[in-house]
Structures are given as C-alpha cells and as structure tokens.
Scaffold this motif. Structure first.
Motif, mmCIF file in Angstrom:
data_model
loop_
_atom_site.group_PDB
_atom_site.id
_atom_site.type_symbol
_atom_site.label_atom_id
_atom_site.label_comp_id
_atom_site.label_asym_id
_atom_site.label_seq_id
_atom_site.Cartn_x
_atom_site.Cartn_y
_atom_site.Cartn_z
ATOM 1 N N PHE A 55 0.836 -1.193 0.000
ATOM 2 C CA PHE A 55 0.000 0.000 0.000
ATOM 3 C C PHE A 55 0.869 1.241 0.000
ATOM 4 O O PHE A 55 2.010 1.223 0.454
ATOM 5 N N GLY A 56 0.305 2.328 -0.488
ATOM 6 C CA GLY A 56 0.900 3.636 -0.301
ATOM 7 C C GLY A 56 0.193 4.299 0.871
ATOM 8 O O GLY A 56 -0.900 3.883 1.274
ATOM 9 N N PHE A 57 0.829 5.329 1.427
ATOM 10 C CA PHE A 57 0.161 6.065 2.504
ATOM 11 C C PHE A 57 0.550 7.533 2.432
ATOM 12 O O PHE A 57 1.591 7.904 1.904
ATOM 13 N N THR A 58 -0.327 8.357 2.966
ATOM 14 C CA THR A 58 -0.101 9.790 3.094
ATOM 15 C C THR A 58 -0.471 10.197 4.515
ATOM 16 O O THR A 58 -1.467 9.716 5.055
ATOM 17 N N GLN A 59 0.338 11.061 5.083
ATOM 18 C CA GLN A 59 0.066 11.612 6.413
ATOM 19 C C GLN A 59 -0.525 13.000 6.197
ATOM 20 O O GLN A 59 0.142 13.888 5.670
ATOM 21 N N GLU A 60 -1.773 13.187 6.588
ATOM 22 C CA GLU A 60 -2.473 14.456 6.413
ATOM 23 C C GLU A 60 -2.684 15.110 7.778
ATOM 24 O O GLU A 60 -3.251 14.495 8.679
ATOM 25 N N TYR A 61 -2.234 16.354 7.926
ATOM 26 C CA TYR A 61 -2.388 17.081 9.188
ATOM 27 C C TYR A 61 -3.736 17.782 9.250
ATOM 28 O O TYR A 61 -4.365 18.057 8.225
ATOM 29 N N GLU A 62 -4.171 18.101 10.468
ATOM 30 C CA GLU A 62 -5.462 18.771 10.672
ATOM 31 C C GLU A 62 -5.566 20.095 9.920
ATOM 32 O O GLU A 62 -6.635 20.492 9.502
ATOM 33 N N ASN A 63 -4.426 20.789 9.755
ATOM 34 C CA ASN A 63 -4.455 22.087 9.069
ATOM 35 C C ASN A 63 -4.451 21.954 7.545
ATOM 36 O O ASN A 63 -4.390 22.946 6.839
ATOM 37 N N GLY A 64 -4.522 20.710 7.029
ATOM 38 C CA GLY A 64 -4.587 20.484 5.595
ATOM 39 C C GLY A 64 -3.242 20.209 4.942
ATOM 40 O O GLY A 64 -3.187 19.846 3.769
ATOM 41 N N ASN A 65 -2.164 20.388 5.677
ATOM 42 C CA ASN A 65 -0.837 20.111 5.124
ATOM 43 C C ASN A 65 -0.593 18.615 5.038
ATOM 44 O O ASN A 65 -1.161 17.831 5.790
ATOM 45 N N THR A 66 0.285 18.245 4.130
ATOM 46 C CA THR A 66 0.683 16.861 3.958
ATOM 47 C C THR A 66 2.023 16.634 4.632
ATOM 48 O O THR A 66 2.939 17.439 4.486
ATOM 49 N N GLY A 67 2.131 15.543 5.363
ATOM 50 C CA GLY A 67 3.392 15.165 6.001
ATOM 51 C C GLY A 67 4.100 14.131 5.153
ATOM 52 O O GLY A 67 4.331 14.340 3.966
ATOM 53 N N LEU A 68 4.380 13.002 5.755
ATOM 54 C CA LEU A 68 5.079 11.939 5.042
ATOM 55 C C LEU A 68 4.205 11.305 3.978
ATOM 56 O O LEU A 68 2.988 11.178 4.146
ATOM 57 N N ILE A 69 4.840 10.894 2.901
ATOM 58 C CA ILE A 69 4.206 10.109 1.848
ATOM 59 C C ILE A 69 5.125 8.919 1.633
ATOM 60 O O ILE A 69 6.337 9.084 1.500
#
Length: 96
Positions: A55-69
């Motif tokens: 699988f792929g994954f994305t880390q999405e923060y509450e403020n809408g920013n993207t963290g790790l992919i």
C-alpha cells in the motif's frame, strides 16, 4: 486511519494472519502512534499499491498540510515491492 482500498487491505490482513506475520500489525500500530501524537494531530490515509499486499500512505495534518508520503510495502518471496531493504526479510515495512 482511513483505508481507501478495504478489499485489498482485508486480503493483506488475511495473509498476515494465515502466515503468522506480526509485521503488518506492527506497522499499523506505528501509524496509530503518529496519529495520536498530542503535539501534531494527523490522519494516515492508506491506498492501493501495484505490488502484492502493499500500500501507499499519506500523512495528512489537521491544518490540511501533507506530512510523510510513502509505502507500507510487503516484501514477499519473490519480493515485488521494488524497494530496497538493508537487511532483507519477508514481511511488511514502512518506507518513506
């Protein structure tokens, strides 16, 4: 945690249970730790990858920013993940 590809994810869980492989659960527990960080809340979104049980994954923060992919990749036999392992072993690993 949001899983976009439930059917494929369930197949991976079944494979992990059938082979007594705790590495998938270990990776999911790490994702939950990231989500439960009291200093920086986020959600991990898991989606399908082309490699079996991966699988792929994305880390999405509450403020809408993207963290790790990255990838929640299964290193099987043969390994079809197209990812490098320093110490090769069968099972799931998080790659960023």
């Amino acid at each position: 945690m949001k899983i976009i590809c439930e059917e494929l994810f369930n197949q991976a869980v079944e494979h992990a249970e059938k082979t007594n492989d705790p590495s998938l659960q270990f990776c999911l527990d790490r994702f939950r730790c990231w989500e439960n960080n009291p200093n920086v809340k986020c959600e991990i979104i898991i989606y399908a990858d082309s490699a079996p049980f991966s699988f792929g994954f994305t880390q999405e923060y509450e403020n809408g920013n993207t963290g790790l992919i990255g990838g929640l990749l299964y290193h099987g036999n043969p390994d079809e993940s197209f990812a490098v392992q320093i110490t090769p072993k069968i099972g799931w690993q998080i790659h960023t």
